[in-house]
Design an enzyme around this catalytic site. Structure first.
Site, PDB file in Angstrom:
ATOM      1  N   LYS A   1       0.897  -1.357  -0.029  1.00 23.78           N
ATOM      2  CA  LYS A   1      -0.030  -0.128  -0.086  1.00 23.78           C
ATOM      3  C   LYS A   1       0.853   1.107   0.117  1.00 23.78           C
ATOM      4  O   LYS A   1       0.813   2.165  -0.798  1.00 23.78           O
ATOM      5  CB  LYS A   1      -0.975  -0.035   1.329  1.00 23.78           C
ATOM      6  CG  LYS A   1      -1.567   1.318   1.689  1.00 23.78           C
ATOM      7  CD  LYS A   1      -2.497   1.379   2.976  1.00 23.78           C
ATOM      8  CE  LYS A   1      -1.578   1.434   4.006  1.00 23.78           C
ATOM      9  NZ  LYS A   1      -1.387   2.913   4.406  1.00 23.78           N
ATOM     10  N   ASN A   2       1.868   1.307   0.678  1.00 21.21           N
ATOM     11  CA  ASN A   2       2.799   2.341   1.101  1.00 21.21           C
ATOM     12  C   ASN A   2       3.742   2.775   0.082  1.00 21.21           C
ATOM     13  O   ASN A   2       4.337   3.880  -0.203  1.00 21.21           O
ATOM     14  CB  ASN A   2       3.376   2.630   2.331  1.00 21.21           C
ATOM     15  CG  ASN A   2       2.199   2.548   3.387  1.00 21.21           C
ATOM     16  OD1 ASN A   2       1.061   2.917   3.473  1.00 21.21           O
ATOM     17  ND2 ASN A   2       2.736   2.329   4.600  1.00 21.21           N
TER      18      ASN A   2
ATOM     19  N   CYS B   1      -5.475  12.800  13.206  1.00 24.09           N
ATOM     20  CA  CYS B   1      -5.072  11.404  13.150  1.00 24.09           C
ATOM     21  C   CYS B   1      -4.936  10.638  14.433  1.00 24.09           C
ATOM     22  O   CYS B   1      -4.496  10.957  15.367  1.00 24.09           O
ATOM     23  CB  CYS B   1      -3.851  11.141  12.324  1.00 24.09           C
ATOM     24  SG  CYS B   1      -3.468   9.459  11.758  1.00 24.09           S
TER      25      CYS B   1
ATOM     26  N   ARG C   1       0.420  14.610  13.277  1.00 21.21           N
ATOM     27  CA  ARG C   1       1.160  14.480  12.027  1.00 21.21           C
ATOM     28  C   ARG C   1       1.036  15.685  11.035  1.00 21.21           C
ATOM     29  O   ARG C   1       0.479  15.775   9.949  1.00 21.21           O
ATOM     30  CB  ARG C   1       0.178  13.252  11.364  1.00 21.21           C
ATOM     31  CG  ARG C   1       0.337  12.179  11.962  1.00 21.21           C
ATOM     32  CD  ARG C   1      -0.128  10.819  11.090  1.00 21.21           C
ATOM     33  NE  ARG C   1       0.638  10.370  10.263  1.00 21.21           N
ATOM     34  CZ  ARG C   1       0.199   9.532   9.230  1.00 21.21           C
ATOM     35  NH1 ARG C   1      -1.021   8.994   9.556  1.00 21.21           N
ATOM     36  NH2 ARG C   1       1.087   9.078   8.304  1.00 21.21           N
TER      37      ARG C   1
ATOM     38  N   ASP D   1       5.000   0.756  12.153  1.00 19.12           N
ATOM     39  CA  ASP D   1       3.683   0.190  11.689  1.00 19.12           C
ATOM     40  C   ASP D   1       3.658  -1.339  11.973  1.00 19.12           C
ATOM     41  O   ASP D   1       2.615  -1.994  11.816  1.00 19.12           O
ATOM     42  CB  ASP D   1       3.702   0.286  10.009  1.00 19.12           C
ATOM     43  CG  ASP D   1       3.252   1.564   9.551  1.00 19.12           C
ATOM     44  OD1 ASP D   1       3.629   1.987   8.293  1.00 19.12           O
ATOM     45  OD2 ASP D   1       3.089   2.622  10.594  1.00 19.12           O
TER      46      ASP D   1
ATOM     47  N   ARG E   1      -8.574  -0.534   5.198  1.00 17.60           N
ATOM     48  CA  ARG E   1      -7.756   0.530   4.393  1.00 17.60           C
ATOM     49  C   ARG E   1      -6.445  -0.216   4.140  1.00 17.60           C
ATOM     50  O   ARG E   1      -5.794   0.513   3.294  1.00 17.60           O
ATOM     51  CB  ARG E   1      -7.387   1.491   5.467  1.00 17.60           C
ATOM     52  CG  ARG E   1      -8.786   2.293   5.833  1.00 17.60           C
ATOM     53  CD  ARG E   1      -8.682   3.503   6.738  1.00 17.60           C
ATOM     54  NE  ARG E   1      -7.665   4.255   5.937  1.00 17.60           N
ATOM     55  CZ  ARG E   1      -7.161   5.479   6.258  1.00 17.60           C
ATOM     56  NH1 ARG E   1      -7.393   5.781   7.650  1.00 17.60           N
ATOM     57  NH2 ARG E   1      -6.052   6.250   5.728  1.00 17.60           N
TER      58      ARG E   1
END
Ligand code: EPZ
Length: 422
Positions: free
Chosen positions: A22-23, A117, A122, A309, A401
């Site tokens: 995803k990133n 967030c 952030r 993460d 997500r």
């Protein structure tokens, strides 16, 4: 609103293919703005966040579609509305990475400032600072960043370090903008994450001139134009790490394919200290446990350090260790929404500033819990696989997500997860 019902404890066994990252995919999708024409991106996971960015690119003028084989086709011949609306940007902070490419391609952009967030403060001040260094004029108007570079951008040496070290999407934004700037840009204290390396690989395949890839000093020699191309994104190292913990927390045996162990050295080091066995195998690895449940300390850091993460997922594992562990969160000091929920499952965790002290317990017990953000919800799923009884996880939209069909992947290797709409 979907919920998960998860029966535990289970012992996982079998093979899981890791999805595309995803990133890596998100900034690569944004980078297609830099060129006019159709790019084809392979291996882009089917996730809510990907859909949000595809939708955003559509509002800019691009044509985004999925081919029958799953390839993402992005035609950016037309980018006539360089505006990132609040209604889309608020759904996904990573939308910010259209700012650099729009400035590079159109010389102007209006992008809503991302809001709050769940994982903590952030800001995007470093993104703004870096783009201003390249010559952009940026001011805030009613929550929208109005950016202009009427005479184009100009290369420069830029220090991008911040209070918590490098910034991943900040590096992405400046690197993308610099590809079409006049002259050479040097980014000091650049992020070295594999997702940044993958983005640089895509940009160079489109004709950019980037060197120093994978190091904290990136050099970008500006070019006049870039050409659309075909590219495959890397496997998702965070998804892979999550499933490594799934094998360990259930004392199971999982083969993971499409994952690159070279991108996970710090993760493997921590897991091996805890007693997890990770054997390299074709296109991935085999994960088991050596029977031990060792306690361990870890500190999150920018790459190549231990990724923030995976902090929540490893916390769930250490909650069942023999002894005390300490986790220190150095990237998002408030990223602990999962602590109270894991304690509801009979874990023994205590937050002290940017640290959590974990007193290992014999077992976890099922309870209704609430997902709050992407990685926290992954930790709850892992805890539920090991807990006694039926755990109910609310708000699983958080997990959609960033994890592609997680319940199908886990059920295929022995989990008992049902998704229900309430
Ligand atoms: C990326 O976010 C990832 N998101 C995050 O993953 C990940 O947690 C994070 O990098 C750190 O590894 C994507 O790639 C889409 P940062 P990013 O800028 O780029 C501070 C997930 O779970 N900072 O590297 O937004 C910031 O507050 C997500 O998939 C500033 O102070 O993170 C943080 O403390 C969650 N000013 C630190 O730097 C800035 O202008 C690192 O943030 C920018 C950042």
């Amino acid at each position: 609103m979907d919920i998960f019902k998860i029966e535990g404890p289970v012992r996982l066994s079998g093979s899981i293919e890791i999805s595309g990252s995803k990133n890596a995919a998100l900034p690569i999708m944004a980078a297609t703005i830099l060129t006019g024409g159709k790019s084809v991106i392979e291996g882009v996971p089917d996730l809510a966040d990907i859909k949000v960015l595809a939708n955003l690119l559509g509002t800019l003028g691009a044509d985004v579609s999925r081919a029958g084989n799953g390839d993402l086709e992005i035609d950016t011949t037309v980018i006539d509305n360089p505006v990132g609306e609040y209604d889309i940007v608020r759904k996904m902070r990573a939308s910010i990475c259209i700012l650099g490419p729009l400035l590079g391609r159109c010389g102007r952009a209006e992008v809503s400032m991302p809001g709050g967030c769940a994982i903590g403060d952030r800001p995007v001040d470093i993104h703004v600072r870096g783009l201003r260094e390249l010559g952009a004029e940026i001011h805030l108007e009613n929550g929208i960043m109005i950016a202009k570079a009427p005479n184009g951008l100009k290369g420069k040496r830029i220090f991008l370090g911040g209070p918590f070290g490098s910034t991943v999407l900040g590096t992405a934004n400046i690197m993308m903008a610099a590809t079409l700037a006049k002259g050479t840009t040097t980014i000091e204290s650049a992020a070295c994450e594999p997702e940044i390396t993958d983005l640089a690989g895509f940009l160079n395949k489109m004709g950019a001139k980037i060197t120093g890839i994978g190091s904290p000093r990136l050099t970008i020699e500006g070019v006049d134009s870039l050409t659309p191309t075909r590219y495959r994104v890397i496997g998702d190292r965070i998804e892979a790490g999550t499933f490594m913990v799934a094998a360990a927390i259930t004392s199971g045996k999982l083969e993971l394919t499409n994952c690159c162990l070279d991108d996970m050295v710090a993760v493997i080091d921590v897991l091996e200290n805890i007693g997890v066995v990770i054997e390299p195998a074709e296109s991935g690895c085999i994960v088991t446990r050596d029977g031990g449940r060792k306690a361990a300390d870890l500190t999150t850091q920018p790459y190549p350090g231990f990724p923030t993460d995976l902090q929540a997922q490893v916390m769930a594992l250490l909650a069942l260790a023999d002894g005390n562990s300490v986790i220190t969160e150095k990237i998002f000091p408030d990223r602990f929404m999962h602590v109270a929920e894991l304690n509801r499952m009979a874990a023994n965790l205590r937050k002290e500033g940017p640290c959590v002290i974990i007193a290992g317990v014999e077992k976890l017990v099922a309870a209704p819990v609430m997902a709050s953000d992407l990685r926290a919800s992954a930790a709850l799923v892992l805890a539920a696989l090991a807990a006694e009884g039926t755990t109910m996880i609310n708000r699983v939209y958080h997990i959609d997500r960033g994890y592609e069909r997680i319940e199908r992947k886990l059920n295929a290797v022995g989990a008992k997860i049902t998704r229900q709409s309430i």
